[in-house]
Motif scaffolding. Structure first.
Motif, PDB file in Angstrom:
ATOM      1  N   ILE A 128     -15.216  -3.639   0.346  1.00 28.95           N
ATOM      2  CA  ILE A 128     -13.959  -4.364  -0.338  1.00 28.95           C
ATOM      3  C   ILE A 128     -13.325  -5.203   0.861  1.00 28.95           C
ATOM      4  CG2 ILE A 128     -11.723  -3.917  -1.182  1.00 28.95           C
ATOM      5  CD1 ILE A 128     -13.079  -1.512  -2.912  1.00 28.95           C
ATOM      6  N   HIS A 129     -13.038  -4.496   1.929  1.00 24.55           N
ATOM      7  CA  HIS A 129     -12.483  -5.130   3.149  1.00 24.55           C
ATOM      8  C   HIS A 129     -13.079  -6.397   3.307  1.00 24.55           C
ATOM      9  CE1 HIS A 129     -10.233  -5.814   6.644  1.00 24.55           C
ATOM     10  NE2 HIS A 129     -11.284  -6.021   7.439  1.00 24.55           N
ATOM     11  N   LYS A 130     -14.592  -6.491   3.358  1.00 19.75           N
ATOM     12  CA  LYS A 130     -15.271  -7.636   3.958  1.00 19.75           C
ATOM     13  C   LYS A 130     -15.300  -8.678   2.879  1.00 19.75           C
ATOM     14  CE  LYS A 130     -18.292  -5.299   7.344  1.00 19.75           C
ATOM     15  NZ  LYS A 130     -17.338  -4.125   7.553  1.00 19.75           N
ATOM     16  N   VAL A 131     -15.162  -8.046   1.510  1.00 21.58           N
ATOM     17  CA  VAL A 131     -14.993  -8.942   0.459  1.00 21.58           C
ATOM     18  C   VAL A 131     -13.758  -9.851   0.650  1.00 21.58           C
ATOM     19  CG1 VAL A 131     -14.512  -9.274  -2.147  1.00 21.58           C
ATOM     20  CG2 VAL A 131     -16.525  -7.928  -1.314  1.00 21.58           C
ATOM     21  N   ALA A 132     -12.633  -9.092   0.633  1.00 22.99           N
ATOM     22  CA  ALA A 132     -11.214  -9.946   0.813  1.00 22.99           C
ATOM     23  C   ALA A 132     -11.360 -10.659   1.998  1.00 22.99           C
ATOM     24  CB  ALA A 132     -10.152  -8.680   1.321  1.00 22.99           C
ATOM     25  N   VAL A 133     -11.999 -10.703   3.158  1.00 26.34           N
ATOM     26  CA  VAL A 133     -12.102 -11.332   4.334  1.00 26.34           C
ATOM     27  C   VAL A 133     -12.764 -12.635   3.808  1.00 26.34           C
ATOM     28  CG1 VAL A 133     -12.986 -12.001   6.637  1.00 26.34           C
ATOM     29  CG2 VAL A 133     -12.003  -9.771   6.008  1.00 26.34           C
ATOM     30  N   THR A 134     -13.853 -12.506   3.164  1.00 21.17           N
ATOM     31  CA  THR A 134     -14.847 -13.487   2.588  1.00 21.17           C
ATOM     32  C   THR A 134     -14.018 -14.610   1.737  1.00 21.17           C
ATOM     33  OG1 THR A 134     -16.544 -12.291   2.877  1.00 21.17           O
ATOM     34  CG2 THR A 134     -17.023 -14.204   1.495  1.00 21.17           C
ATOM     35  N   TYR A 135     -13.053 -13.938   0.906  1.00 27.62           N
ATOM     36  CA  TYR A 135     -12.355 -14.759  -0.029  1.00 27.62           C
ATOM     37  C   TYR A 135     -11.116 -15.623   0.864  1.00 27.62           C
ATOM     38  CZ  TYR A 135     -14.041 -13.369  -4.600  1.00 27.62           C
ATOM     39  OH  TYR A 135     -14.682 -12.991  -5.729  1.00 27.62           O
ATOM     40  N   TYR A 147      -7.756  -8.057  -3.479  1.00 25.32           N
ATOM     41  CA  TYR A 147      -8.807  -7.247  -2.750  1.00 25.32           C
ATOM     42  C   TYR A 147      -8.273  -6.353  -1.580  1.00 25.32           C
ATOM     43  CZ  TYR A 147     -12.997  -7.979  -5.598  1.00 25.32           C
ATOM     44  OH  TYR A 147     -13.959  -8.133  -6.531  1.00 25.32           O
ATOM     45  N   SER A 148      -7.135  -7.108  -0.829  1.00 21.14           N
ATOM     46  CA  SER A 148      -6.413  -6.343  -0.020  1.00 21.14           C
ATOM     47  C   SER A 148      -5.669  -5.110  -0.191  1.00 21.14           C
ATOM     48  CB  SER A 148      -5.793  -7.219   0.961  1.00 21.14           C
ATOM     49  OG  SER A 148      -4.584  -7.757   0.316  1.00 21.14           O
ATOM     50  N   ILE A 149      -4.880  -5.273  -1.513  1.00 18.41           N
ATOM     51  CA  ILE A 149      -4.536  -4.363  -2.128  1.00 18.41           C
ATOM     52  C   ILE A 149      -5.346  -2.934  -2.547  1.00 18.41           C
ATOM     53  CG2 ILE A 149      -2.956  -3.690  -4.325  1.00 18.41           C
ATOM     54  CD1 ILE A 149      -1.347  -5.402  -2.496  1.00 18.41           C
ATOM     55  N   LYS A 150      -6.536  -3.343  -3.084  1.00 17.62           N
ATOM     56  CA  LYS A 150      -7.318  -2.198  -3.490  1.00 17.62           C
ATOM     57  C   LYS A 150      -7.863  -1.624  -2.305  1.00 17.62           C
ATOM     58  CE  LYS A 150      -9.973  -4.497  -7.348  1.00 17.62           C
ATOM     59  NZ  LYS A 150     -11.303  -5.130  -7.833  1.00 17.62           N
ATOM     60  N   GLU A 151      -8.019  -2.345  -1.108  1.00 16.11           N
ATOM     61  CA  GLU A 151      -8.532  -1.639   0.199  1.00 16.11           C
ATOM     62  C   GLU A 151      -7.453  -0.734   0.454  1.00 16.11           C
ATOM     63  OE1 GLU A 151      -9.449  -2.904   4.728  1.00 16.11           O
ATOM     64  OE2 GLU A 151      -9.072  -4.491   3.351  1.00 16.11           O
ATOM     65  N   GLU A 152      -6.234  -1.289   0.768  1.00 22.05           N
ATOM     66  CA  GLU A 152      -4.983  -0.641   1.321  1.00 22.05           C
ATOM     67  C   GLU A 152      -4.885   0.847   0.535  1.00 22.05           C
ATOM     68  OE1 GLU A 152      -0.011  -0.818   1.556  1.00 22.05           O
ATOM     69  OE2 GLU A 152      -1.263  -2.762   0.488  1.00 22.05           O
ATOM     70  N   LYS A 153      -5.033   0.909  -0.851  1.00 20.50           N
ATOM     71  CA  LYS A 153      -4.857   1.903  -1.498  1.00 20.50           C
ATOM     72  C   LYS A 153      -5.924   2.954  -1.233  1.00 20.50           C
ATOM     73  CE  LYS A 153      -4.804   3.590  -6.535  1.00 20.50           C
ATOM     74  NZ  LYS A 153      -5.157   3.358  -7.993  1.00 20.50           N
ATOM     75  N   TYR A 162      -7.052   3.658  10.837  1.00 23.34           N
ATOM     76  CA  TYR A 162      -7.486   2.271  11.299  1.00 23.34           C
ATOM     77  C   TYR A 162      -7.799   1.481   9.946  1.00 23.34           C
ATOM     78  CZ  TYR A 162     -10.716  -1.285  12.782  1.00 23.34           C
ATOM     79  OH  TYR A 162     -11.228  -2.367  13.135  1.00 23.34           O
ATOM     80  N   GLY A 163      -8.402   2.011   8.915  1.00 21.66           N
ATOM     81  CA  GLY A 163      -8.821   0.871   7.895  1.00 21.66           C
ATOM     82  C   GLY A 163      -7.566   0.655   7.147  1.00 21.66           C
ATOM     83  N   PHE A 164      -6.270   1.704   7.306  1.00 26.53           N
ATOM     84  CA  PHE A 164      -5.187   1.438   6.633  1.00 26.53           C
ATOM     85  C   PHE A 164      -4.527   0.096   7.424  1.00 26.53           C
ATOM     86  CE2 PHE A 164      -0.361   2.571   5.789  1.00 26.53           C
ATOM     87  CZ  PHE A 164      -0.587   2.018   4.336  1.00 26.53           C
ATOM     88  N   ALA A 165      -4.594   0.177   8.627  1.00 22.16           N
ATOM     89  CA  ALA A 165      -3.778  -0.827   9.552  1.00 22.16           C
ATOM     90  C   ALA A 165      -4.802  -2.180   9.277  1.00 22.16           C
ATOM     91  CB  ALA A 165      -3.968  -0.389  10.951  1.00 22.16           C
ATOM     92  N   SER A 166      -5.883  -2.152   8.987  1.00 29.74           N
ATOM     93  CA  SER A 166      -6.860  -3.504   8.841  1.00 29.74           C
ATOM     94  C   SER A 166      -6.361  -3.973   7.399  1.00 29.74           C
ATOM     95  CB  SER A 166      -8.186  -3.251   8.747  1.00 29.74           C
ATOM     96  OG  SER A 166      -8.785  -2.737  10.192  1.00 29.74           O
ATOM     97  N   ALA A 167      -6.467  -3.128   6.550  1.00 32.43           N
ATOM     98  CA  ALA A 167      -5.838  -3.578   5.145  1.00 32.43           C
ATOM     99  C   ALA A 167      -4.498  -4.216   5.099  1.00 32.43           C
ATOM    100  CB  ALA A 167      -5.913  -2.341   4.077  1.00 32.43           C
ATOM    101  N   LEU A 168      -3.492  -3.570   5.876  1.00 34.42           N
ATOM    102  CA  LEU A 168      -2.197  -4.101   5.872  1.00 34.42           C
ATOM    103  C   LEU A 168      -2.178  -5.668   6.563  1.00 34.42           C
ATOM    104  CD1 LEU A 168      -0.167  -1.127   7.175  1.00 34.42           C
ATOM    105  CD2 LEU A 168       0.247  -2.204   4.883  1.00 34.42           C
ATOM    106  N   ASN A 169      -3.173  -5.601   7.559  1.00 31.77           N
ATOM    107  CA  ASN A 169      -3.125  -6.904   8.338  1.00 31.77           C
ATOM    108  C   ASN A 169      -3.768  -7.866   7.374  1.00 31.77           C
ATOM    109  OD1 ASN A 169      -3.269  -8.932  10.677  1.00 31.77           O
ATOM    110  ND2 ASN A 169      -5.687  -8.334  10.742  1.00 31.77           N
ATOM    111  N   LEU A 170      -4.878  -7.836   6.613  1.00 27.76           N
ATOM    112  CA  LEU A 170      -5.388  -8.704   5.542  1.00 27.76           C
ATOM    113  C   LEU A 170      -4.379  -9.173   4.643  1.00 27.76           C
ATOM    114  CD1 LEU A 170      -7.992 -10.203   5.191  1.00 27.76           C
ATOM    115  CD2 LEU A 170      -8.731  -8.307   3.910  1.00 27.76           C
ATOM    116  N   LYS A 171      -3.762  -8.077   4.185  1.00 27.82           N
ATOM    117  CA  LYS A 171      -2.742  -8.243   3.342  1.00 27.82           C
ATOM    118  C   LYS A 171      -1.656  -9.430   3.406  1.00 27.82           C
ATOM    119  CE  LYS A 171       0.902  -5.626   0.464  1.00 27.82           C
ATOM    120  NZ  LYS A 171       1.428  -4.575   0.166  1.00 27.82           N
ATOM    121  N   GLY A 172      -1.180  -9.342   5.010  1.00 29.72           N
ATOM    122  CA  GLY A 172      -0.341 -10.190   5.369  1.00 29.72           C
ATOM    123  C   GLY A 172      -0.669 -11.500   5.685  1.00 29.72           C
TER     124      GLY A 172
END
Length: 666
Positions: A128-135, A147-153, A162-172
């Motif tokens: 899901i993280h990689k899908v969000a980056v691709t979009y 997708y970043s919201i899905k990943e964060e949850k 680490y995963g939570f921090a990456s998701a927050l970065n992508l959300k930002g």
């Protein structure tokens, strides 16, 4: 002595570098030999390891993709769902890094779907993280945010910092591109606290970079500079080439925002050159987009247009590369799945044959044989129904993929149209910047109707010592190629006018324009045969005199009594394919009366198809119309001319770029 030492040291470094590369190539060859003899899951693991080795150690993205594709194929053939998902995600990331985001998305979503079916939360969340980056790279920021919201949850539920921090970065990041800057800063700062706690420098530099970007867009240049400096310190320390270049381009944008445009241009151009060297195609495109904005801010519209065109072409190129790989790799993945299904069918058929032989041998009574035949028929019917359902599911899946691809293509078309609209803005800025010179003449008009968004027709005005100069050029082609020539013509005329004080004659200017165009395009050494038809007029209001010279572009003249005259141009264009014929242009000087009118026009108006019989408007009809309306104020003439064109054209598409200038002489 010191120079010799430096040279020896440099050669030593290169030798050591070559030695390390050869050593790594040997390691890769050993892994490949192991993979050839390996079976089942072990072979898939080795293929993924080889792909990662080429990607991270040898930086060979093509080889990395080759072995990633083989890994997907092998996982599909052994029908291991976990490894099908894992290899699809791995291959998707490599496709994405090569600028093939649309096909990457297909593979990554496949990985998400299988991981979800398996109940593997870690694998699903990573996908899901990689899908969000691709979009994000596809500039679909709403989907990226979703997708970043899905990943964060999911990462929060799994307890992965680490995963939570990456998701927050992508959300930002997604919020930055959605222009919700204040909302973007909070999750990025939360992610930074976690990354600093984990001492993960790779994640830290990305978070610092995104804070710099958010504050740059908020125009807080002090914080933007501070954060980009922190990001650059980390990427330099960990020797991250991609990170260094991303920071360099962003630093250039900050310099531009501060008004230091020279430093901004040098910094971004250096970043683009290095990105080209390392084959970071998407980063090269982003750099040219940054240069476009900086040159536009600097008032250098020609270079702004050139960088916009390069960025547009690169977008198109990346899209074409993506389609090419998609066809090749889809074929590979399809073949592996098809073979796996065929093998399964063969095994089923073998079982059925054995069962039939056993039944025939065992059953001797006719009644039982009929029952067996009935059962066998029912099984065949059941298999046929199952197979038809499977085929129906495959057709539905293909349709859904086609629908997604259609949406992506439509999105790309919107992006391309936006880029061309920006190019039109630059072209207008180049030309409109000169029209204020003619405000002193009071009564004039300019009609500018491109066939496409940007135009191959262009105009130029200038004034010096009480004399007014006007030129209209009809360049080869239309659209982006024609616009290139139009802006080049405008730039060359400005250079000729500014740099050569002695060049005042329109004929001399045409000859100098021809020579400079040849030199600029290197026509003697290439097959480029672009050129232009152009007319130049010099108006002296004190002496009431007009001097005209043209290259296949006439000047139209209507005196205040309505008498029409057409002043003939030279037979050869500027540039073009007739290079061996020596150019000679002549000045024509006439003395006018106040109230006379001149017109310069490209051939687009008279070449427009329409009317009752769908024919060209033709020059005779144009000249008659100008004679009939010569007494009108020129702004009313403009309205009349455009209304006549629209009435003539009706539902026909526009044939060519259309441009016309009218000037009432004082």
């Amino acid at each position: 002595m010191y120079a010799q030492l430096d040279s020896t040291y440099s050669e030593g470094v290169e030798v050591e570098k070559d030695r390390k590369i050869k050593q790594k190539e040997k390691e890769a060859e050993q892994l490949i030999l192991q993979a050839k003899s390996a079976k089942s899951i072990k072979k898939v693991e080795l293929l993924v390891e080889i792909s990662n080795f080429y990607r991270r150690q040898l930086r060979d993205s093509e080889k990395a993709l080759e072995y990633a594709t083989l890994a997907v194929k092998e996982a599909t053939e052994i029908r291991d769902s976990f490894w099908i998902a894992k290899t699809s995600i791995h291959a998707g990331v490599i496709h994405r890094n090569q600028g093939e985001s649309d096909f990457a998305l297909t593979l990554l979503l496949r990985g998400v779907s299988i991981a979800e079916e398996l109940g593997n939360d870690s694998l699903q969340t990573d996908a899901i993280h990689k899908v969000a980056v691709t979009y994000l790279l596809m500039r679909d920021y709403e989907q990226s945010y979703k997708y970043s919201i899905k990943e964060e949850k999911l990462w929060r539920e799994m307890g992965s910092e680490y995963g939570f921090a990456s998701a927050l970065n992508l959300k930002g990041i997604s919020l930055i591109y959605l222009k919700r800057f204040d909302e973007a800063i909070e999750p990025i700062e939360q992610g930074l606290v976690i990354a600093e706690k984990l001492e993960d420098e790779d994640l830290m530099y990305k978070l610092y970079f995104n804070l710099a970007d958010a504050y740059l867009k908020k125009e807080d240049l002090g914080k933007a500079t501070s954060y980009i400096s922190k990001s650059s310190e980390i990427t330099t320390r960990i020797n991250d080439n991609y990170g260094n270049l991303v920071n360099m381009i962003k630093l250039g944008e900050i310099y531009a925002a501060k008004g230091d445009l020279s430093k901004a241009i040098n910094t971004v151009e250096e970043g683009v050159d290095l990105a080209q060297k390392f084959r970071y195609a998407a980063l090269v495109r982003n750099g040219h987009e940054a240069l476009r904005d900086i040159y536009f801010r600097a008032g250098d519209y020609k270079k702004a247009f050139e960088n916009q065109a390069i960025a547009t072409i690169m977008n198109d190129s990346l899209s074409n590369i993506s389609r090419k790989h998609q066809v090749a790799n889809m074929q590979t993945y399809y073949e592996s799945e098809r073979k796996a299904k065929e093998n399964q069918l063969l095994r089923e058929e073998s079982k059925n044959k054995s069962l039939t032989i056993y039944l025939v041998s065992a059953i001797t009574i006719i009644a039982l044989l009929l029952v067996a035949l009935f059962v066998y028929s029912a099984q065949i019917k059941k298999k046929t129904i199952i197979r038809l359902r499977s085929q129906n599911d495959e057709i539905r899946s293909v349709y859904e993929k086609m629908s997604k691809q259609t949406a992506i293509i439509e999105s790309n078309n919107v992006t391309l149209k936006q880029s061309i609209n920006y190019a039109r803005l630059i072209q207008n800025a180049v030309q409109v910047n000169t029209t204020s010179i003619f405000d002193e003449l009071n009564d004039y008009f300019v009609i500018d109707r491109p066939r496409d968004i940007v135009s191959g027709d262009g105009y130029w005005f200038e004034e010096r010592e009480g004399e007014f100069y006007v030129a209209l050029a009809d360049c080869t082609g239309h659209g982006i190629p024609g616009a290139f020539m139009s802006i080049l013509c405008n730039s060359l005329l400005q250079d000729i006018f500014a740099s050569q004080a002695g060049v005042r004659s329109p004929a001399q200017m045409l000859l100098e324009l021809h020579n400079r165009l040849l030199n600029h395009l290197h026509k003697q050494a290439t097959n480029i045969q672009d050129g232009m038809d152009i007319a130049i007029c010099r108006i002296n209001t004190k002496e009431k005199a007009i001097t005209y010279a043209g290259a296949k572009q006439p000047m139209l003249y209507v005196d205040k009594d309505g008498e029409f005259n057409r002043f003939k141009a030279g037979a050869l264009p500027i540039g073009g394919h007739e290079l061996k014929i020596k150019r000679k242009y002549e000045d024509i000087t006439i003395y006018y009366q106040v109230g006379d009118t001149i017109y310069l026009a490209s051939d687009g108006y008279q070449d427009q198809f329409g009317g009752k019989n769908d024919k060209k408007f033709m020059t005779k009809r144009l000249y008659t119309m100008l004679s009939q309306i010569h007494k009108m104020p020129l702004q009313k003439q403009k309205i009349h001319i455009e209304n006549q064109l629209e009435k003539w054209q009706a539902n026909n598409s526009q044939t060519d770029d259309i441009m016309m200038i009218g000037i009432r002489l004082l």
